[in-house]
Scaffold this active site. Structure first.
Site, PDB file in Angstrom:
ATOM      1  N   LYS A  22       0.772  -1.264  -0.134  1.00 46.61           N
ATOM      2  CA  LYS A  22      -0.015  -0.048  -0.208  1.00 46.61           C
ATOM      3  C   LYS A  22       0.683   1.289   0.035  1.00 46.61           C
ATOM      4  O   LYS A  22       0.621   2.307  -0.805  1.00 46.61           O
ATOM      5  CB  LYS A  22      -1.035   0.014   1.204  1.00 46.61           C
ATOM      6  CG  LYS A  22      -1.675   1.462   1.714  1.00 46.61           C
ATOM      7  CD  LYS A  22      -2.234   1.298   2.566  1.00 46.61           C
ATOM      8  CE  LYS A  22      -1.598   1.292   3.929  1.00 46.61           C
ATOM      9  NZ  LYS A  22      -1.260   2.992   4.517  1.00 46.61           N
ATOM     10  N   ASN A  23       1.696   1.376   0.837  1.00 43.67           N
ATOM     11  CA  ASN A  23       2.492   2.473   1.051  1.00 43.67           C
ATOM     12  C   ASN A  23       3.494   2.842  -0.245  1.00 43.67           C
ATOM     13  O   ASN A  23       3.902   3.964  -0.449  1.00 43.67           O
ATOM     14  CB  ASN A  23       3.285   2.680   2.314  1.00 43.67           C
ATOM     15  CG  ASN A  23       2.450   2.911   3.589  1.00 43.67           C
ATOM     16  OD1 ASN A  23       1.154   3.007   3.337  1.00 43.67           O
ATOM     17  ND2 ASN A  23       2.686   2.405   4.778  1.00 43.67           N
ATOM     18  N   CYS A 117      -3.122  12.898  13.446  1.00 41.96           N
ATOM     19  CA  CYS A 117      -3.953  11.689  13.064  1.00 41.96           C
ATOM     20  C   CYS A 117      -4.107  10.817  14.373  1.00 41.96           C
ATOM     21  O   CYS A 117      -3.260  11.068  15.288  1.00 41.96           O
ATOM     22  CB  CYS A 117      -3.517  11.030  11.814  1.00 41.96           C
ATOM     23  SG  CYS A 117      -2.281   9.813  12.053  1.00 41.96           S
ATOM     24  N   ARG A 122       2.263  14.107  13.548  1.00 38.67           N
ATOM     25  CA  ARG A 122       2.786  14.036  12.154  1.00 38.67           C
ATOM     26  C   ARG A 122       2.925  15.390  11.231  1.00 38.67           C
ATOM     27  O   ARG A 122       2.331  15.620  10.555  1.00 38.67           O
ATOM     28  CB  ARG A 122       1.777  13.085  11.327  1.00 38.67           C
ATOM     29  CG  ARG A 122       1.837  11.797  12.132  1.00 38.67           C
ATOM     30  CD  ARG A 122       0.888  10.958  11.593  1.00 38.67           C
ATOM     31  NE  ARG A 122       1.446  10.373  10.290  1.00 38.67           N
ATOM     32  CZ  ARG A 122       0.913   9.181   9.495  1.00 38.67           C
ATOM     33  NH1 ARG A 122      -0.341   8.808   9.775  1.00 38.67           N
ATOM     34  NH2 ARG A 122       1.450   8.542   8.606  1.00 38.67           N
ATOM     35  N   ASP A 125       7.285  19.573   8.318  1.00 39.39           N
ATOM     36  CA  ASP A 125       8.224  20.548   8.022  1.00 39.39           C
ATOM     37  C   ASP A 125       9.421  20.114   7.328  1.00 39.39           C
ATOM     38  O   ASP A 125      10.058  20.835   6.602  1.00 39.39           O
ATOM     39  CB  ASP A 125       8.722  21.045   9.504  1.00 39.39           C
ATOM     40  CG  ASP A 125       9.322  19.587  10.405  1.00 39.39           C
ATOM     41  OD1 ASP A 125       8.589  18.554  10.515  1.00 39.39           O
ATOM     42  OD2 ASP A 125      10.441  19.682  10.764  1.00 39.39           O
ATOM     43  N   GLN A 126       9.757  18.757   7.145  1.00 41.64           N
ATOM     44  CA  GLN A 126      10.745  18.359   6.434  1.00 41.64           C
ATOM     45  C   GLN A 126      10.411  18.146   5.133  1.00 41.64           C
ATOM     46  O   GLN A 126      11.436  18.469   4.073  1.00 41.64           O
ATOM     47  CB  GLN A 126      11.132  17.051   6.848  1.00 41.64           C
ATOM     48  CG  GLN A 126      11.589  16.786   8.351  1.00 41.64           C
ATOM     49  CD  GLN A 126      12.977  17.795   8.766  1.00 41.64           C
ATOM     50  OE1 GLN A 126      13.811  17.809   8.114  1.00 41.64           O
ATOM     51  NE2 GLN A 126      12.650  18.435   9.772  1.00 41.64           N
ATOM     52  N   ASP A 305       5.027   0.008  12.063  1.00 35.76           N
ATOM     53  CA  ASP A 305       3.594  -0.440  11.644  1.00 35.76           C
ATOM     54  C   ASP A 305       3.232  -1.877  11.811  1.00 35.76           C
ATOM     55  O   ASP A 305       2.264  -2.347  11.776  1.00 35.76           O
ATOM     56  CB  ASP A 305       3.496  -0.304  10.292  1.00 35.76           C
ATOM     57  CG  ASP A 305       3.411   1.312   9.682  1.00 35.76           C
ATOM     58  OD1 ASP A 305       3.058   1.952  10.308  1.00 35.76           O
ATOM     59  OD2 ASP A 305       3.541   1.369   8.236  1.00 35.76           O
ATOM     60  N   ARG A 397      -8.651   0.025   4.973  1.00 37.89           N
ATOM     61  CA  ARG A 397      -7.693   1.300   4.421  1.00 37.89           C
ATOM     62  C   ARG A 397      -6.710   0.581   4.050  1.00 37.89           C
ATOM     63  O   ARG A 397      -5.904   1.083   2.852  1.00 37.89           O
ATOM     64  CB  ARG A 397      -7.513   2.222   5.324  1.00 37.89           C
ATOM     65  CG  ARG A 397      -8.628   3.037   5.768  1.00 37.89           C
ATOM     66  CD  ARG A 397      -8.339   4.148   6.573  1.00 37.89           C
ATOM     67  NE  ARG A 397      -7.415   5.176   5.842  1.00 37.89           N
ATOM     68  CZ  ARG A 397      -7.119   6.281   6.347  1.00 37.89           C
ATOM     69  NH1 ARG A 397      -7.697   7.079   7.457  1.00 37.89           N
ATOM     70  NH2 ARG A 397      -6.325   7.082   5.688  1.00 37.89           N
TER      71      ARG A 397
HETATM   72  C1  EPZ Z   1       4.917   6.397   6.535  1.00 36.96           C
HETATM   73  O1  EPZ Z   1       4.220   7.689   7.254  1.00 36.96           O
HETATM   74  C2  EPZ Z   1       3.662   5.509   6.378  1.00 36.96           C
HETATM   75  N1  EPZ Z   1       2.644   5.967   5.639  1.00 36.96           N
HETATM   76  C3  EPZ Z   1       3.244   5.052   7.624  1.00 36.96           C
HETATM   77  O2  EPZ Z   1       2.223   3.805   7.554  1.00 36.96           O
HETATM   78  C4  EPZ Z   1       4.313   4.624   8.626  1.00 36.96           C
HETATM   79  O3  EPZ Z   1       3.921   4.257   9.832  1.00 36.96           O
HETATM   80  C5  EPZ Z   1       5.583   5.594   8.599  1.00 36.96           C
HETATM   81  O4  EPZ Z   1       5.852   5.862   7.246  1.00 36.96           O
HETATM   82  C6  EPZ Z   1       6.670   5.130   9.380  1.00 36.96           C
HETATM   83  O5  EPZ Z   1       7.212   3.988   8.759  1.00 36.96           O
HETATM   84  C7  EPZ Z   1       2.709   6.177   4.102  1.00 36.96           C
HETATM   85  O6  EPZ Z   1       3.840   5.525   3.691  1.00 36.96           O
HETATM   86  C8  EPZ Z   1       1.598   6.587   3.363  1.00 36.96           C
HETATM   87  P1  EPZ Z   1       7.268   9.482   8.669  1.00 36.96           P
HETATM   88  P2  EPZ Z   1       4.685   8.973   7.308  1.00 36.96           P
HETATM   89  O7  EPZ Z   1       7.455  10.661   7.785  1.00 36.96           O
HETATM   90  O8  EPZ Z   1       5.721   9.213   5.849  1.00 36.96           O
HETATM   91  C9  EPZ Z   1       8.198  12.714  11.924  1.00 36.96           C
HETATM   92  C10 EPZ Z   1       0.418   2.767   7.893  1.00 36.96           C
HETATM   93  O9  EPZ Z   1      -0.120   1.878   8.971  1.00 36.96           O
HETATM   94  N2  EPZ Z   1       8.126  13.582  10.886  1.00 36.96           N
HETATM   95  O10 EPZ Z   1       8.435   8.529   8.161  1.00 36.96           O
HETATM   96  O11 EPZ Z   1       3.886   9.996   7.486  1.00 36.96           O
HETATM   97  C11 EPZ Z   1       6.947  12.199  12.305  1.00 36.96           C
HETATM   98  O12 EPZ Z   1       6.016  13.078  13.000  1.00 36.96           O
HETATM   99  C12 EPZ Z   1       0.977   3.901   8.231  1.00 36.96           C
HETATM  100  O13 EPZ Z   1       0.398   2.247   6.791  1.00 36.96           O
HETATM  101  C13 EPZ Z   1       8.602  14.771  11.248  1.00 36.96           C
HETATM  102  O14 EPZ Z   1       8.973  15.394  12.296  1.00 36.96           O
HETATM  103  O15 EPZ Z   1       5.997   8.998   8.233  1.00 36.96           O
HETATM  104  C14 EPZ Z   1       7.350  10.795  12.677  1.00 36.96           C
HETATM  105  O16 EPZ Z   1       7.634  10.698  13.872  1.00 36.96           O
HETATM  106  C15 EPZ Z   1       0.726   4.837   9.203  1.00 36.96           C
HETATM  107  N3  EPZ Z   1       8.594  15.920  10.166  1.00 36.96           N
HETATM  108  C16 EPZ Z   1       8.626  10.433  11.966  1.00 36.96           C
HETATM  109  O17 EPZ Z   1       9.046  11.787  11.454  1.00 36.96           O
HETATM  110  C17 EPZ Z   1       8.361  15.729   8.672  1.00 36.96           C
HETATM  111  O18 EPZ Z   1       8.306  16.557   8.069  1.00 36.96           O
HETATM  112  C18 EPZ Z   1       8.311   9.297  10.710  1.00 36.96           C
HETATM  113  O19 EPZ Z   1       7.252   9.793   9.921  1.00 36.96           O
HETATM  114  C19 EPZ Z   1       7.931  14.275   8.556  1.00 36.96           C
HETATM  115  C20 EPZ Z   1       7.839  13.469   9.753  1.00 36.96           C
END
Ligand code: EPZ
Length: 416
Positions: A22-23, A117, A122, A125-126, A305, A397
């Site tokens: 999915k991702n 969420c 979430r 900023d990056q 996950d 989902r």
């Molecule tokens: C992806 O979310 C996945 N979603 C999530 O899957 C998964 O849990 C997550 O990666 C971690 O592996 C999709 O791929 C669509 P991140 P993502 O950016 O990209 C912090 C599922 O169940 N962060 O890797 O949103 C953030 O808060 C889902 O399928 C910042 O601080 O996750 C978190 O603590 C839910 N600033 C960490 O980084 C940013 O700009 C990792 O988040 C971006 C992220």
């Protein structure tokens, strides 16, 4: 509201085939509009998040032709708007991938800002830091992020946190920026590699995906392609934990065992048997399992996950296990539901201390999010008595035919 009614205790034995990731699919579908030529994407999972993503692609004017349940043809030449409707962001956070793909292709995008969420704050900023480094200007007004650039140029970007979303988003935009962009401290998840391979099959020049340094040499345009998405690591891991928790014997087919190593390692530490084949793993749940500790980390660490699913398995192992969630701040909500099923778990901030019990007892419970929902289904399958799980829209989902796959393994599950 639809529910699963599960009578626990049935023997789980047999084979299950895993669908596309999915991702990875969310990133790949967003990237598929970056060319005006036809793109054929195979092995997409037929799950709600993907269907919403396809609707969003159609909504901005691209042609989406569903060729079968798992194959879609997309043509982005007819796109007539670089604005994504707020309704899509409410339904899937991954709508933010349109920032990277539209900005890369059209140097312009207006996308609603995602909110928090169920699993945490979430921030993005990056993502913003990366787009600005590529020369895009960004403004936030009325809940929307608008971004544009006369031209995108290369940059040397160092992410402050390891983030899957920002790595994919900025990688997409950088594909069509001038010069060589370097992303450091990039996420290394299998789906990052899959999105990069997909973009490369469209003529992008991305090197190093799967390591923490990704180098992207911009190209002027991308071309059509035909591409099959990798199998879903998390769907596979969920069935692995199901086999362990329910003392079942499940052959999980169509997987990449390398992607499952962190999960395999934990199940082995607990005393389970795991056989690895070229494209399958078989998990035999040991009657008596041992406690172990788990800490979620970016890939190749243990995936966040998979945290709820392994916690359910540990809740049935002898002794005390410590589970530390280090990626998201609010991913233990489901523990309250497990406690209603008899689990002995104490959560303090991001750490759960899990004392093993013999068996859960069936209860009426509610899925608080996608992966936690799947974990509660595992608990219900092991429990004595009947459980009723609501909130299964979350499960839909990300899991295709979850109930049917479980029923085929012998599980007593009804969708009511
Ligand atoms: C992806 O979310 C996945 N979603 C999530 O899957 C998964 O849990 C997550 O990666 C971690 O592996 C999709 O791929 C669509 P991140 P993502 O950016 O990209 C912090 C599922 O169940 N962060 O890797 O949103 C953030 O808060 C889902 O399928 C910042 O601080 O996750 C978190 O603590 C839910 N600033 C960490 O980084 C940013 O700009 C990792 O988040 C971006 C992220």
């Amino acid at each position: 509201m639809e529910k699963y009614i599960i009578k626990g205790g049935a023997e789980l034995k047999g084979e299950v085939t895993i669908g596309g990731a999915k991702n990875a699919a969310l990133g790949i579908l967003a990237a598929s509009i970056m060319t005006d030529e036809d793109v054929l994407v195979e092995n997409i999972p037929d799950v709600n998040d993907i269907n919403v993503m396809l609707e969003a692609i159609e909504h901005i004017g691209a042609v989406v032709e569903r060729i079968g349940k798992h194959t879609v043809r997309i043509n982005g030449s007819t796109i007539n708007s670089c604005e994504v409707d707020d309704d899509f962001m409410r339904r899937i956070r991954a709508s933010y991938y349109f920032i990277g793909s539209l900005l890369g292709k059209y140097k312009n995008a207006k996308v609603p800002l995602p909110g928090g969420c169920a699993i945490g704050a979430r921030p993005i900023d990056q993502h913003i830091k990366g787009f600005e480094a590529l020369g895009a200007s960004i403004s936030i007004r009325g809940g929307y992020l608008s971004t544009s650039a006369d031209r995108l140029h290369c940059a040397h970007i160092y992410f402050d946190v390891v983030t899957v979303g920002a790595t994919i988003n900025v990688m997409m935009a950088a594909c069509m920026a001038e010069g060589q962009t370097i992303i450091e401290n990039a996420a290394r998840e299998p789906h990052i590699v899959d999105v990069a391979n997909f973009l490369n099959s469209m003529g992008a020049r991305i090197k190093g995906a799967g390591t923490d340094t990704i180098r992207i040499t911009g190209v002027r345009s991308l071309h059509g392609t035909q591409y099959a998405i990798i199998p879903d690591q998390i769907e596979a891991g969920t069935f692995m934990c199901m086999a362990a928790a329910c003392r079942g014997d499940i052959l999980i087919k169509n997987v990449i065992p390398k992607h499952l190593e962190s999960i395999t390692a934990k199940l082995l530490e607990m005393g389970n048997i795991v056989y690895e084949y070229d494209e399958a793993v078989r998990v035999i749940g040991a009657p008596k399992q041992r406690h172990t500790d788990v800490k979620t980390l970016p890939y190749p660490g243990f995936p966040t996950d998979m945290q709820p699913q392994i916690t359910v398995a540990l809740a049935l192992a002898e002794g005390a296990s410590i589970v530390t969630e280090s990626v998201f701040e609010n991913r233990f909500k489901y523990v309250e539901e497990l406690i209603r099923m008899g689990a002995d778990i104490r959560v303090e901030r991001n750490v759960a201390v899990v004392d093993g019990i013999e068996r859960f007892s069936g209860a009426s419970i509610s899925a608080p999010d996608l992966r936690a929902g799947a974990a509660l289904v595992i608990a219900a399958l092991q429990a004595e008595g009947t459980s009723v799980i609501d909130g299964i829209g979350y499960i839909r989902r990300g899991y295709e035919n979850f109930d049917k796959k479980i029923a085929a393994l012998g599980g007593n599950i009804e969708n009511a």
